[in-house]
Each structure stands twice: as structure tokens, then as C-alpha cells.
Design a protein around this motif. Structure first.
Motif, mmCIF file in Angstrom:
data_model
loop_
_atom_site.group_PDB
_atom_site.id
_atom_site.type_symbol
_atom_site.label_atom_id
_atom_site.label_comp_id
_atom_site.label_asym_id
_atom_site.label_seq_id
_atom_site.Cartn_x
_atom_site.Cartn_y
_atom_site.Cartn_z
ATOM 1 N N TYR A 51 3.099 -2.507 13.709
ATOM 2 C CA TYR A 51 2.199 -2.164 12.612
ATOM 3 C C TYR A 51 2.755 -0.951 11.884
ATOM 4 O O TYR A 51 3.249 0.002 12.502
ATOM 5 C CB TYR A 51 0.810 -1.866 13.174
ATOM 6 N N HIS A 52 2.689 -0.995 10.545
ATOM 7 C CA HIS A 52 3.195 0.128 9.751
ATOM 8 C C HIS A 52 2.142 0.553 8.749
ATOM 9 O O HIS A 52 1.548 -0.276 8.058
ATOM 10 C CB HIS A 52 4.469 -0.284 9.009
ATOM 11 N N LEU A 53 1.907 1.866 8.668
ATOM 12 C CA LEU A 53 0.988 2.438 7.693
ATOM 13 C C LEU A 53 1.770 3.415 6.835
ATOM 14 O O LEU A 53 2.323 4.393 7.332
ATOM 15 C CB LEU A 53 -0.164 3.161 8.399
ATOM 16 N N GLY A 54 1.836 3.129 5.530
ATOM 17 C CA GLY A 54 2.584 3.994 4.632
ATOM 18 C C GLY A 54 3.395 3.187 3.636
ATOM 19 O O GLY A 54 3.271 1.952 3.558
ATOM 20 N N PRO A 55 4.225 3.862 2.844
ATOM 21 C CA PRO A 55 4.996 3.189 1.787
ATOM 22 C C PRO A 55 5.806 2.009 2.323
ATOM 23 O O PRO A 55 6.441 2.106 3.388
ATOM 24 C CB PRO A 55 5.920 4.303 1.268
ATOM 25 N N TYR A 56 5.789 0.916 1.567
ATOM 26 C CA TYR A 56 6.482 -0.287 2.007
ATOM 27 C C TYR A 56 7.999 -0.105 2.103
ATOM 28 O O TYR A 56 8.665 -0.794 2.875
ATOM 29 C CB TYR A 56 6.169 -1.451 1.065
ATOM 30 N N GLN A 57 8.560 0.815 1.314
ATOM 31 C CA GLN A 57 10.008 0.974 1.352
ATOM 32 C C GLN A 57 10.508 1.501 2.695
ATOM 33 O O GLN A 57 11.706 1.455 2.975
ATOM 34 C CB GLN A 57 10.504 1.879 0.228
#
Length: 239
Positions: A51-57
Motif C-alpha cells: 500500500y502506498h500513500l502519497g504522490p504517484y510518481q
């Protein structure tokens, strides 16, 4: 003679640059369509994700982690990303995604079991993506490099958005699959909620938690200030 040779070099360089850009998704015609058999999601997929939270780049770091784990696998790997929020109307700090690798299809593993253990040891979690009966799909050439992602963001997505708008379709999450020569973008039109990983949170919850953290931080700062601190003395005292 020299001028002709120089022109030939320029033409060859231009052709090479043009061909390279085409391989990365530039100067190609992207043709979105509604399909009842989307690539990859025509059968259930077993995946390992983070899971990632933050800018897609910043999600490339997770893909690189998965690539490192599977670098010695006998089979080529397909990586994926589920993008839950629209960056055009969501603060970049609250963008949510699930990023990882496709490990099995229709109940059959594509890689040896030892890689599943290694992925788990590195913080990846197992999840099953459902079979999709209907979806918007678009395919873009790719070399897996940075230029391919630029083409995806700058051109491919604008074409897809126009297609969705022109056809008055209701879409939610974008699912991307990355192989060695193409990027497949899929917007499920049915049962999109089944793509929500357990870590996913509503935007209201994220904003509430962020506001609470800011409040707690300001409280800690105020408590750290000494009470009744003496006023600074004048540098010069009266005789």
C-alpha cells in the motif's frame, strides 16, 4: 561531400529518436475501448502488493523492490498498480495506491513458491484481484523506462479520459499492468469495490487523521515552551 554525410547522420539520428519515442508510447494512436475480456483481468489474479500513500510518481520504488525479488525467476514478471484517486482533484499527500507484482492467474502460480515467501518477508501482502466482466481498456507501447511513464501521463490518460467522457461512462479506479513492452490501463466498470485493499481509507478519514496529527504536534510544541520564562535582560545596565 561532407554536407551530405552530415545530413545523413542527422536523418539517421532523427529516425532513431522517432523510433525510440514510439517504443515508449509517443507518436502512437491510443484506442480505448469497452471490452468484456480485459487483458490480465479476464481471470482472477493472485498478486503481492504494498500500500502506498502519497504522490504517484514515488510508486516506482515499490516496483523496483518487487523486480529485485523476482530478478532470478525463470518466468518474466508483470507488475501492476491500482490507483484509487484522481490526482486532478485529490491532494498529492492523500493519493492512495496498491503496487506490486502479479504472482498467479486463475489459481496457477507463475513463479516458484520461494519468491512468494521472499515477497512476504519484504513487506508485500497477498491479494486476489477479481475477474472483470466489463472494463475500459487502453494499451500503450513501453520500454519500462521513464519516458514511457511520461507518455502515459501526458498523452495516454488524456485520450482515455476523453473516451470515458464522450461515452458517458462511470469509472472509479485505474488498474495498470506493466510488462517489458507495453502498459495496459484498465478501468473496471463492474465490482470496482473488490479492488480495495484492506489498507484503503476514505479521504475523510485521511484528512481527519492528518488534522489530528497537526493538532497534536502543535500541542506538543506549546507544551515544550518554558512557562514564565524571564524577559531578556538589557545589554546595558543603568549605573
Amino acid at each position: 561531400m561532407f554536407e551530405l554525410a552530415f545530413i545523413a547522420v542527422l536523418v539517421a539520428a532523427a529516425i532513431y529518436i522517432f523510433a525510440t519515442l514510439r517504443k515508449n508510447g509517443f507518436f502512437v494512436t491510443i484506442e480505448p475501448s469497452v471490452t468484456t475480456s480485459p487483458k490480465h483481468l479476464d481471470k482472477p489474479l493472485t498478486v503481492y502488493y504494498k500500500y502506498h500513500l502519497g504522490p504517484y510518481q514515488n510508486v516506482c520504488e515499490i516496483i523496483n523492490e518487487a523486480k529485485e525479488v523476482l530478478s532470478s525467476s525463470a518466468n518474466s514478471a508483470t507488475y501492476f498498480g491500482i490507483y484509487y484517486d484522481n490526482p486532478e482533484n485529490t491532494d498529492s499527500h492523500f493519493l492512495q495506491s496498491a503496487i506490486g507484482v502479479v504472482f498467479g492467474k486463475d489459481g496457477k502460480d507463475l513463479h516458484e513458491e520461494k519468491y512468494a515467501k521472499e515477497l512476504t518477508d519484504n513487506g508485500f501482502e497477498k491479494f486476489v484481484l477479481p475477474k472483470v466482466e466489463r472494463a475500459v481498456q487502453a494499451v500503450q507501447p513501453s520500454t519500462g523506462g521513464f519516458a514511457s511513464f511520461l507518455a502515459l501521463v501526458w498523452f495516454t490518460y488524456s485520450t482515455i479520459k476523453k473516451y470515458i467522457s464522450d461515452n458517458k461512462l462511470e469509472t472509479t479506479y485505474a488498474v495498470e499492468f506493466y510488462s517489458h513492452d507495453e502498459i495496459d490501463v484498465i478501468f473496471p466498470l463492474d465490482d470496482a469495490s473488490e479492488f480495495l485493499v484492506k489498507d484503503y481509507q476514505s479521504i475523510d478519514k485521511l484528512e481527519s487523521d492528518a488534522a489530528k496529527k497537526r493538532f497534536d504536534s502543535s500541542e506538543e510544541d506549546s507544551e515544550s515552551d518554558p512557562e514564565g520564562a524571564d524577559e531578556p535582560e538589557d545589554e546595558e545596565k543603568e549605573n
